[in-house]
Design an enzyme around this catalytic site. Structure first.
Site, PDB file in Angstrom:
ATOM      1  CB  VAL A  11     119.783  78.501  81.233  1.00 23.45           C
ATOM      2  CG1 VAL A  11     119.726  77.118  80.586  1.00 23.45           C
ATOM      3  CG2 VAL A  11     119.684  79.583  80.177  1.00 23.45           C
ATOM      4  CG  ASP A  30     124.801  79.372  91.770  1.00 24.71           C
ATOM      5  OD1 ASP A  30     124.247  79.501  90.651  1.00 24.71           O
ATOM      6  OD2 ASP A  30     125.619  80.201  92.227  1.00 24.71           O
ATOM      7  CB  THR A  86     129.215  80.929  77.686  1.00 24.26           C
ATOM      8  OG1 THR A  86     127.899  80.971  77.137  1.00 24.26           O
ATOM      9  CG2 THR A  86     129.474  79.549  78.272  1.00 24.26           C
ATOM     10  CD  GLU A 156     115.033  87.048  79.891  1.00 26.58           C
ATOM     11  OE1 GLU A 156     114.514  88.010  80.475  1.00 26.58           O
ATOM     12  OE2 GLU A 156     116.233  87.020  79.550  1.00 26.58           O
ATOM     13  CG  LEU A 254     107.083  88.454  60.481  1.00 28.93           C
ATOM     14  CD1 LEU A 254     106.226  87.826  59.393  1.00 28.93           C
ATOM     15  CD2 LEU A 254     108.300  89.146  59.845  1.00 28.93           C
ATOM     16  N   GLY A 257     108.077  97.612  65.608  1.00 33.89           N
ATOM     17  CA  GLY A 257     108.074  98.456  66.798  1.00 33.89           C
ATOM     18  C   GLY A 257     109.462  99.005  67.056  1.00 33.89           C
ATOM     19  CB  CYS A 264     119.013  85.662  73.524  1.00 36.83           C
ATOM     20  SG  CYS A 264     119.303  84.548  74.887  1.00 36.83           S
ATOM     21  NE  ARG A 332     120.283  89.819  81.035  1.00 35.22           N
ATOM     22  CZ  ARG A 332     120.410  88.504  81.162  1.00 35.22           C
ATOM     23  NH1 ARG A 332     121.593  87.932  81.013  1.00 35.22           N
ATOM     24  NH2 ARG A 332     119.366  87.753  81.436  1.00 35.22           N
TER      25      ARG A 332
HETATM   26  C1  UDX Z   1     114.934  84.739  72.669  1.00 37.17           C
HETATM   27  C2  UDX Z   1     114.421  83.563  71.825  1.00 37.17           C
HETATM   28  O1  UDX Z   1     113.058  83.817  71.439  1.00 37.17           O
HETATM   29  C3  UDX Z   1     114.531  82.262  72.608  1.00 37.17           C
HETATM   30  O2  UDX Z   1     114.134  81.166  71.788  1.00 37.17           O
HETATM   31  C4  UDX Z   1     115.982  82.072  73.066  1.00 37.17           C
HETATM   32  O3  UDX Z   1     116.128  80.892  73.808  1.00 37.17           O
HETATM   33  C5  UDX Z   1     116.430  83.278  73.882  1.00 37.17           C
HETATM   34  O4  UDX Z   1     116.255  84.473  73.120  1.00 37.17           O
HETATM   35  P1  UDX Z   1     113.949  86.236  74.654  1.00 37.17           P
HETATM   36  O5  UDX Z   1     115.238  86.970  74.620  1.00 37.17           O
HETATM   37  O6  UDX Z   1     113.403  85.805  75.967  1.00 37.17           O
HETATM   38  O7  UDX Z   1     114.052  84.887  73.791  1.00 37.17           O
HETATM   39  O8  UDX Z   1     112.882  87.180  73.977  1.00 37.17           O
HETATM   40  P2  UDX Z   1     111.942  87.138  72.688  1.00 37.17           P
HETATM   41  O9  UDX Z   1     110.565  86.799  73.067  1.00 37.17           O
HETATM   42  O10 UDX Z   1     112.561  86.349  71.596  1.00 37.17           O
HETATM   43  O11 UDX Z   1     111.954  88.679  72.286  1.00 37.17           O
HETATM   44  C6  UDX Z   1     113.188  89.337  71.996  1.00 37.17           C
HETATM   45  C7  UDX Z   1     112.934  90.783  71.634  1.00 37.17           C
HETATM   46  O12 UDX Z   1     112.314  90.884  70.367  1.00 37.17           O
HETATM   47  C8  UDX Z   1     112.047  91.559  72.608  1.00 37.17           C
HETATM   48  O13 UDX Z   1     112.614  92.831  72.832  1.00 37.17           O
HETATM   49  C9  UDX Z   1     110.729  91.666  71.879  1.00 37.17           C
HETATM   50  O14 UDX Z   1     110.000  92.802  72.252  1.00 37.17           O
HETATM   51  C10 UDX Z   1     111.204  91.770  70.436  1.00 37.17           C
HETATM   52  N1  UDX Z   1     110.209  91.333  69.433  1.00 37.17           N
HETATM   53  C11 UDX Z   1     109.757  90.040  69.437  1.00 37.17           C
HETATM   54  C12 UDX Z   1     109.780  92.229  68.464  1.00 37.17           C
HETATM   55  O15 UDX Z   1     110.193  93.394  68.429  1.00 37.17           O
HETATM   56  N2  UDX Z   1     108.887  91.790  67.532  1.00 37.17           N
HETATM   57  C13 UDX Z   1     108.433  90.508  67.489  1.00 37.17           C
HETATM   58  O16 UDX Z   1     107.629  90.189  66.596  1.00 37.17           O
HETATM   59  C14 UDX Z   1     108.868  89.614  68.490  1.00 37.17           C
END
Ligand code: UDX
Length: 463
Positions: A11, A30, A86, A156, A254, A257, A264, A332
């Site tokens: 971040v 850092d 955190t 990410e 939506l 899979g 997160c 992760r």
């Molecule tokens: C997420 C939030 O989107 C972001 O706003 C927040 O700040 C941090 O957490 P991120 O963890 O980078 O971001 O990944 P994201 O793109 O949200 O995808 C999370 C997981 O959901 C991935 O494993 C992805 O493959 C899965 N996913 C996403 C699905 O299975 N289906 C979807 O339709 C979308």
């Protein structure tokens, strides 16, 4: 503005580099000397598209500097942005790092400077913040300073774009009696064409949490819908497309899979269930979201068994993709690791490939018994089944007909619903996806067919 960004993890580094590109004078702080050394040479310690270029530009224009001198950087900044971790690494919160940073930063800050917290904080800690900051200022006889929250919503793989072109900017007021903190943040973000939403600090923290919980809920909903589609012979992608024209629903998040992973969504769902229970709030919906998500991973293992006549013991499984999603090297809570462990436990030999070299290196240590190879063809050669877990373009664009020739049996689980089943069936594959049924080969090729009973149970019984 002169900005100090404290904590150069994911971040903080994205924040600092993007602000430097907007021509603020940024000092990244850092305590990790090795990290600082790499960053000064323009090397970013994780994969994030466009970030290395932004860091290099910031260094060459002098807009981005790095230091371990927290007090010095705090003293000369108009704004200090705290972006330290955190998570306790165990699905819970830890606030020691942020407390320690605040203890050093706050007494050093100039009168008129603004403290901004970008780290995700537990609501309880936010309630303590005004008194904590005020006592540190009083201890050195300094004037009070505004304290604001500015939660991040970056994904990410798209973090630079999400930072610079956000859907909205949320500002939470911890303590800002004369509006100086809000004005400073508005100036910081003057290059971003996005609505700025100002609210109380706890509201801002729960807005961030609520957004992630809702996204997780959408994904688990899509996955449950996919099971219903499998049972009735519908195609979940078509169904979601049909739903998405309704402006109340929308089509984002939506995709059915293998479910969600990463640092997160899974963590925030489980942490919210736990924290809510501590304050007497029952969360049956989030419990279901979590359950549906985790069940997906074991369903992949069960499906592989069904497609291989009831057992994976002694079978060679090609696992395509290790990271929790494409365009990151983050492992992760990656579904691939749980799926690999499940298959290995049942006696399969699992050979994995991911385009990201750092992910390949680390995953072999994370999953005992996992064999990791340097190319998709090495993984696929001689495999009894291939499982596509992460939708890297390389797997979508693969010459699957040629891959099938190299496999022992042409059986494929498309864990992200990204391939065209008809094409694969035409190439002799038994193709299984989530919510789009299982297709059997058009032309029977040697060793390519799963038993009709297994396929029938997948088509009509879910799986
Ligand atoms: C997420 C939030 O989107 C972001 O706003 C927040 O700040 C941090 O957490 P991120 O963890 O980078 O971001 O990944 P994201 O793109 O949200 O995808 C999370 C997981 O959901 C991935 O494993 C992805 O493959 C899965 N996913 C996403 C699905 O299975 N289906 C979807 O339709 C979308």
């Amino acid at each position: 503005m002169r900005v100090a960004v404290v904590g150069l993890g994911y971040v903080g580094l994205v924040t600092g580099a993007c602000l430097a590109e907007w021509e603020h004078e940024v000092t990244g702080v850092d305590a990790d000397a090795r990290r600082l050394g790499s960053l000064r040479e323009g090397r970013v310690p994780f994969h994030e598209p466009r970030l290395p270029e932004l860091v290099a530009d910031g260094i060459s224009t002098g807009k981005l500097q790095f230091t371990d001198d927290l007090r010095g950087a705090s003293a000369s900044a108009d704004m200090v942005i705290v972006a330290v971790g955190t998570h306790d690494g165990n699905g819970g919160w830890q606030t020691d790092t942020v407390r320690g940073a605040i203890a050093d930063i706050v007494p050093a800050m100039g009168d008129g400077a603004t403290l901004v917290i970008r780290s995700t904080l537990p609501p309880d800690f936010i309630r303590q913040l005004p008194a904590l900051v005020a006592s540190r200022r009083a201890a050195v006889g300094a004037a009070s300073i505004p304290v604001m929250l500015n939660p991040e919503f970056t994904r990410e793989g798209r973090a630079v774009r999400d930072y610079q072109q956000p859907d909205r900017i949320v500002l939470g007021i911890v303590s800002d009696p004369d509006g100086h903190g809000e004005a400073a943040l508005r100036e910081l973000y003057h290059s971003a064409a996005a609505p700025i939403v100002v609210m109380g600090a706890i509201d801002a923290a729960i807005t961030k949490l609520g957004a992630n919980l809702f996204l997780a809920t959408k994904i688990s909903f899509a996955n449950e819908l996919a099971e219903i589609c499998d049972a009735f012979g519908a195609d979940v992608a078509t169904v979601v497309d049909g739903m998405s024209y309704d402006s109340r629903i929308g089509g984002g998040f939506l995709k059915a899979g293998v479910g969600f992973g990463g640092s997160c969504l899974p963590n925030q769902v489980s942490m919210t269930i736990r924290t809510a229970a501590q304050v007497g709030v029952d969360t049956p919906l989030l419990t279901a979201v979590d359950e549906v998500n985790h069940r997906r991973r074991s369903q992949v293992v069960e499906r592989a068994k069904a497609l291989l006549d009831g057992t994976v013991r002694g079978r060679r499984v090609a696992l395509l993709g290790l990271t929790f999603k494409p365009d990151t090297d983050d492992l992760r809570d990656a579904p691939a690791l749980t799926i690999a462990s499940g298959l290995i436990e049942q006696g399969a030999s699992v050979v994995a490939y991911d385009p990201m070299p750092t992910a390949r290196e680390r995953s072999a240590d994370l999953v005992p018994g996992l064999e990791v190879v340097p190319s998709s063809s090495d993984a696929i050669r001689g495999a009894d089944i291939a499982i596509l877990v992460t939708e890297w373009p390389e797997f979508v664009e693969l010459d699957w007909a040629a891959a099938g020739q190299a496999m022992n049996r042409r059986v494929l689980i498309d864990g992200r619903n990204v391939l065209t089943g008809e094409q694969l069936a035409a190439a002799g594959f038994t193709y299984s996806s989530f919510g789009r049924g299982t297709l059997v080969p058009d032309a029977v090729a040697d060793g390519a067919v799963a038993s009709p009973a297994a396929v029938a149970s997948l088509q009509w019984g879910g799986g």
